[in-house]
Design a protein around this motif. Structure first.
Motif, short mmCIF file in Angstrom:
data_model
loop_
_atom_site.label_atom_id
_atom_site.label_comp_id
_atom_site.label_asym_id
_atom_site.label_seq_id
_atom_site.Cartn_x
_atom_site.Cartn_y
_atom_site.Cartn_z
N ARG A 27 1.14 -1.22 -0.44
CA ARG A 27 -0.23 0.47 -0.16
C ARG A 27 0.67 1.01 -0.15
N ALA A 28 2.29 0.93 0.22
CA ALA A 28 2.79 2.02 0.94
C ALA A 28 3.04 2.44 -0.43
N ALA A 29 4.43 1.72 -1.20
CA ALA A 29 4.29 1.59 -2.98
C ALA A 29 3.62 2.33 -3.64
N PHE A 30 2.86 1.96 -3.55
CA PHE A 30 1.49 2.33 -4.28
C PHE A 30 1.11 3.72 -4.29
N ASP A 31 0.54 4.06 -2.92
CA ASP A 31 0.53 5.82 -2.15
C ASP A 31 1.84 6.37 -3.02
N GLU A 32 2.94 5.91 -3.27
CA GLU A 32 4.43 6.81 -3.42
C GLU A 32 4.06 6.83 -5.03
N GLY A 33 4.07 6.11 -5.57
CA GLY A 33 3.95 5.60 -7.18
C GLY A 33 2.91 6.30 -7.58
N ILE A 34 1.97 6.34 -6.41
CA ILE A 34 1.02 7.90 -6.84
C ILE A 34 1.15 9.13 -7.36
N ILE A 35 1.60 9.38 -5.75
CA ILE A 35 1.93 10.50 -5.62
C ILE A 35 3.53 11.22 -6.45
N ALA A 36 4.54 10.40 -6.82
CA ALA A 36 5.60 10.00 -8.05
C ALA A 36 4.46 10.44 -9.40
N THR A 37 4.27 9.98 -9.91
CA THR A 37 2.90 9.87 -10.45
C THR A 37 2.56 11.79 -11.00
N LEU A 38 2.19 11.92 -9.87
CA LEU A 38 1.11 13.59 -9.97
C LEU A 38 2.27 14.19 -10.38
N ARG A 39 3.08 14.14 -9.42
CA ARG A 39 4.52 15.11 -9.51
C ARG A 39 4.85 15.30 -10.89
N VAL A 40 5.02 14.02 -11.36
CA VAL A 40 6.02 14.32 -12.68
C VAL A 40 4.52 14.54 -13.31
N ARG A 41 3.39 14.46 -13.69
CA ARG A 41 2.42 14.74 -14.64
C ARG A 41 1.75 15.99 -14.31
N TRP A 42 2.44 16.60 -13.55
CA TRP A 42 1.01 17.77 -12.48
C TRP A 42 0.53 18.44 -13.84
N ARG A 43 1.58 19.59 -14.61
CA ARG A 43 1.69 20.01 -15.97
C ARG A 43 0.79 19.36 -16.65
N LEU A 44 0.79 18.41 -17.24
CA LEU A 44 -0.11 17.58 -17.86
C LEU A 44 -1.57 17.96 -17.42
N LEU A 45 -1.76 17.28 -15.83
CA LEU A 45 -2.88 16.82 -15.55
C LEU A 45 -3.52 18.18 -15.45
N SER A 46 -2.85 19.68 -14.69
CA SER A 46 -3.60 20.89 -14.94
C SER A 46 -3.89 20.97 -16.07
N LEU A 47 -3.13 21.14 -17.28
CA LEU A 47 -3.47 21.12 -19.23
C LEU A 47 -4.64 20.18 -19.41
N LEU A 48 -4.77 19.52 -18.84
CA LEU A 48 -6.58 18.65 -18.93
C LEU A 48 -7.19 19.22 -18.16
N GLY A 49 -6.88 19.73 -17.11
CA GLY A 49 -8.41 20.56 -16.44
C GLY A 49 -8.73 21.44 -16.60
N VAL A 50 -7.77 22.94 -17.40
CA VAL A 50 -8.36 24.06 -17.65
C VAL A 50 -9.26 23.74 -19.42
N ILE A 51 -8.93 22.50 -20.01
CA ILE A 51 -9.27 22.06 -20.84
C ILE A 51 -10.84 21.44 -20.86
N VAL A 52 -10.57 20.49 -19.97
CA VAL A 52 -12.48 19.90 -19.17
C VAL A 52 -13.14 21.64 -18.88
#
Length: 678
Positions: free
Chosen positions: A9-34
Motif C-alpha cells: 500500500r505504501a509503495a502504491f501511494d508513493e507511486g501515485i504521488i510520484a506520478t502526480l509530481r511528474v505529470r502535474w502540468r499535463l494534468l493541469s492542462l487537461l483540467g483547464v481544457i475540461v
C-alpha cells in the motif's frame, strides 16, 4: 493487516504521488481544457466579439486617420524618409538599366546575359570556389531557359541590395551588441518582435510610409533580413574565447586592434553563416514584396495565383527554388573557402591567383561582347522549357480537378469537419472572457509567471484592437496546423534521431526545403486543392515541418548514450525507449520545435489570406485592396504580431522550464541517473 500488505500500500501511494509530481502540468492542462469545454457548452456563441468583413470600428477608423495623416504629412521626418526612398529608387534603377531594363536611346541593357553569366561565375569562384561555379552557371542558364531571365535578375538585384545594406548595418550593430550588455538588452526585444512578425505583415505599414514600387520592396526586404545578421554577429563575437582575448590584451592591443586581429578572424565563419541567413530571409521577403509592386519573380507568381494560371506560377516558383538553393549553397561554401584553401597549400594558392587573373580577363571580354552584340545581350529564345512545363502543370491541375476532385475534396472536408471546425467552435465561439482565462491558465501552466504576463499583455492588445473573433479563428488554424506539424515532426524526427542512415538521407531534403520562400509553398497546394483556409493550412504544415523535424531529430539523437545503455540494461523495449526515455528527455527540443512550428505556420496562414484563408490574413489583404480599410488592415497586422509574440513567449518559457534539470523519484528508481544534461 499484514506487513506485506502495508508495504504494498505504501509503495502504491508513493507511486501515485510520484506520478502526480511528474505529470502535474499535463494534468493541469487537461483540467483547464475540461473546464473550458464545460464553460463553452453553457455560453457558446455569446460575447464572441465577432464583426463582419465589411465592418469597421472606431479603433479601425483611428488607425485609418493616422495612416491618412502619415500619407499627407509634410515635415522633416517625411522628407528624410522620402529621400531614403528616392535614393533606393536611384540605386535600383541604375542596376536595372545595367542588367535588365534598356535606358533610352539603347534598345537593350548595358550588360547582357553573357556578361551577367561571366560576372556571376567569376564572383562565385572568388568567394566560394570552383565547385560552387558548377551550381551557379547552370542556375543562371535555367533562369533564361524557363523564360524568366529579366525577372530573375530583378529579384537578385533587390535581394542583393537589401543584403549588402543589411549586413553593412547589422554586422556593426551585432559587434556592438556582442561587446555591450546594455546595448544587447536594448536591441534584443526589438529583434524579438521583428523576427516574430510574419513577413506579410511588414508590407502594409511600409506601403503606407513609402508607397509602392521597387524602393519599398528593397526597404522592407532590408528590414526583414537584418535581424539574423545582427543576432548571429553578436553571438559570434561573444563566443570568442575569453582566454584568447585576455592573452591579446596582455600584449597591449587596443580595442580596435583586438577586434581586427582577433575577434573578427575568429568569428568570421559564424558571421558568414549569419550572412547566409540574411540572404535567405531577403530572398523570401523580396518574393513576397511583389504585393507592393516589387520587381522580380514574385510578380509572375502573384499574377498566376490571381488569374488561376497555376502553371505560370509553378514555373516561376521553380526559378525561385533554383535561386534559393544557389544562394544558400554559395554562401555556405564561402564560409569554409579559406579553410579549404589553407589545406590546399601554397601551390593551390598560386593556381587560384592565376585562375582569378584569367577569369577576370574573360569576364571583361564577355561584358564587352554583351554590350556590343545582340546575340550576347538578349537571352536566346530558341530553347524554351518554361512554356511546355507550364502547359503540363495546367493540364495536370485540370486532371486533378476532373478525376481526383472527389479524393482531394474528401480529404479537405473530413479534416475540416472532424478537426478544424470543432477546434474553431471551441476557441472562436467561446465568450471572449472564457477564452482569455483559458489561454492565460495554459500560459501559466506551460511557461510560468513570465509567460502569463506576456500572454495577458498580448490578449489585452488583441481585445483593444476590436478583432478578437478573427484573432481566435486565426489562432485556431495555427494551432491545428501546428498539431499536425508536431505529429509529423515526432514520427520523422524520431526515425531520423534513431538512425544515422535515415538522417543522412532525409536531412538534405529538409535543408533544401528550408531555403524556399513561403510564397512557393502555396503553388503546389493550390494545384491539389481550391483556394480556401484549408489550402493555407496545408501550405503552412509543409512549410513548418522541416524545421520541426530537424529540431526533434537533434533532440532525440542528443539523448545521453549512458542513459540509453542504462535503459537497455533493464530490458526496455524499443517503444518504451522512445516514449519513456528519449521523448521525455528531449522535451525541450519538442517545445522548441513547437515554438518554431507555430511561428512558421502563422506566417503562412497570414500569406494564405491571398487564397481565401479568411480572418486576419483576409483583413490585411483587404486593407491593401481597399484604401478605406487600411486602418483595419493595420490593426489586423498588429493583432497577428501580438499572437506571434504570445505564442513565442509561452513556448519559449515552456522550453526553458522543460530544459531545466529535473530529478524524480520514479526515474531515480528506474535508471539512477541525473537529467541535468537535458
Amino acid at each position: 493487516m499484514s506487513s506485506v500488505t502495508l508495504t504494498k500500500r505504501a509503495a502504491f501511494d508513493e507511486g501515485i504521488i510520484a506520478t502526480l509530481r511528474v505529470r502535474w502540468r499535463l494534468l493541469s492542462l487537461l483540467g483547464v481544457i475540461v473546464g473550458w469545454l464545460v464553460a463553452w457548452a453553457f455560453t457558446r456563441g455569446t460575447d464572441t466579439l465577432g464583426i463582419q468583413a465589411s465592418d469597421r470600428t472606431e479603433v479601425h477608423a483611428w488607425f485609418l486617420r493616422r495612416t491618412t495623416a502619415i500619407e499627407n504629412a509634410d515635415n522633416v521626418a517625411v522628407s528624410i524618409l522620402g529621400g531614403i526612398s528616392d535614393a533606393m529608387d536611384s540605386v535600383l534603377l541604375f542596376l536595372q538599366h545595367l542588367f535588365t531594363v534598356p535606358e533610352f536611346p539603347r534598345l537593350v541593357p548595358q550588360i547582357g546575359w553573357l556578361g551577367v553569366l561571366a560576372i556571376a561565375c567569376f564572383a562565385t569562384y572568388a568567394i566560394a570556389g570552383w565547385r560552387s561555379v558548377l551550381l551557379v552557371a547552370p542556375s543562371f542558364l535555367l533562369f533564361g531557359l524557363l523564360g524568366y531571365w529579366e525577372d530573375s535578375l530583378d529579384l537578385l538585384i533587390v535581394t542583393g541590395v537589401a543584403v549588402v545594406l543589411a549586413t553593412a548595418i547589422g554586422i556593426p550593430l551585432g559587434i556592438w551588441m556582442g561587446h555591450s550588455k546594455t546595448v544587447s538588452s536594448t536591441f534584443t526585444p526589438v529583434l524579438d518582435v521583428l523576427q516574430t512578425m510574419p513577413s506579410f505583415v511588414y508590407l502594409l505599414p511600409f506601403s503606407i510610409v513609402f508607397g509602392i514600387g521597387p524602393a519599398v520592396a528593397a526597404l522592407v526586404t532590408l528590414t526583414y533580413a537584418m535581424p539574423p545578421a545582427v543576432r548571429v554577429t553578436a553571438y559570434a563575437i561573444r563566443a570568442v574565447s575569453k582566454t584568447t582575448i585576455e592573452a591579446t590584451d596582455s600584449l597591449g592591443q587596443n580595442t580596435w586592434q583586438r577586434l581586427r586581429n582577433v575577434e573578427l578572424p575568429m568569428a568570421k565563419r559564424t558571421i558568414i553563416v549569419g550572412v547566409n541567413q540574411t540572404t535567405m530571409a531577403a530572398l523570401s521577403m523580396a518574393t513576397i514584396a511583389a504585393y507592393v509592386d516589387g520587381p522580380g519573380l514574385g510578380q509572375p507568381v502573384l499574377e498566376g495565383l490571381r488569374r488561376g494560371q497555376l502553371g505560370k506560377s509553378f514555373v516561376a516558383g521553380i526559378a525561385i527554388v533554383i535561386m534559393a538553393i544557389m544562394l544558400d549553397r554559395t554562401t555556405t561554401a564561402s564560409s569554409t573557402r579559406r579553410e579549404r584553401a589553407a589545406r590546399g597549400g601554397r601551390d593551390r594558392g598560386r593556381v587560384r591567383t592565376v585562375a582569378l587573373g584569367v577569369g577576370g580577363v574573360v569576364t571583361l571580354v564577355a561584358v564587352y561582347l554583351s554590350n556590343i552584340f545582340s546575340w550576347a545581350n538578349q537571352f536566346p529564345e530558341g530553347v524554351d522549357i518554361g512554356t511546355p512545363l507550364s502547359e503540363r502543370v495546367d493540364d495536370f491541375a485540370d486532371w486533378l480537378r476532373r478525376d481526383l476532385s472527389s479524393l482531394t475534396t474528401g480529404i479537405q472536408e473530413k479534416f475540416t469537419l472532424y478537426f478544424l471546425n470543432p477546434m474553431q467552435d471551441l476557441i472562436a465561439n467561446s465568450p471572449w472572457y472564457v477564452a482569455a482565462v483559458a489561454i492565460l491558465a495554459i500560459a501559466l501552466i506551460a511557461g510560468g509567471g513570465k509567460a502569463l504576463v506576456a500572454a495577458a499583455l498580448c490578449l489585452t492588445g488583441i481585445y483593444a484592437l476590436d478583432l478578437w473573433n478573427n484573432a481566435m479563428i486565426t489562432l485556431t488554424a495555427v494551432l491545428v496546423a501546428t498539431a499536425v506539424v508536431m505529429i509529423l515532426g515526432v514520427v520523422v524526427g524520431v526515425w531520423m534521431g534513431r538512425s544515422e542512415t535515415v538522417d543522412r538521407a532525409v536531412r538534405p531534403v529538409l535543408d533544401a526545403a528550408q531555403t524556399l520562400p513561403p510564397f512557393v509553398y502555396l503553388i503546389p497546394v493550390l494545384v491539389l486543392f481550391d483556394a480556401n483556409r484549408f489550402t493555407a493550412m496545408v501550405a503552412g504544415i509543409v512549410y513548418a515541418a522541416p524545421v520541426a523535424i530537424k529540431l526533434i531529430a537533434d533532440g532525440i539523437s542528443g539523448v545521453s548514450a549512458t542513459t540509453m545503455e542504462a535503459a537497455e540494461s533493464v530490458g526496455t523495449s524499443r517503444m518504451q525507449m522512445i516514449f519513456k526515455v528519449q521523448l521525455p528527455m528531449a522535451r525541450g527540443s519538442l517545445l522548441l520545435a513547437a515554438n518554431q512550428g507555430l511561428l512558421y505556420v502563422l506566417s503562412m496562414v497570414v500569406i494564405g489570406g491571398m487564397v481565401g484563408a479568411g480572418a486576419l490574413g483576409f483583413d490585411i489583404v483587404y486593407g491593401f485592396r481597399q484604401a478605406n480599410f487600411a486602418g483595419k488592415g493595420l490593426a489586423a497586422g498588429i493583432t497577428i504580431v501580438l499572437i506571434g509574440i504570445m505564442l513565442d513567449r509561452i513556448t519559449t518559457y515552456g522550453a526553458q522550464r522543460a530544459a531545466s534539470p529535473v530529478r524524480t523519484g520514479a526515474q531515480n528508481r528506474r535508471f539512477s541517473l541525473s537529467r541535468a544534461h537535458v
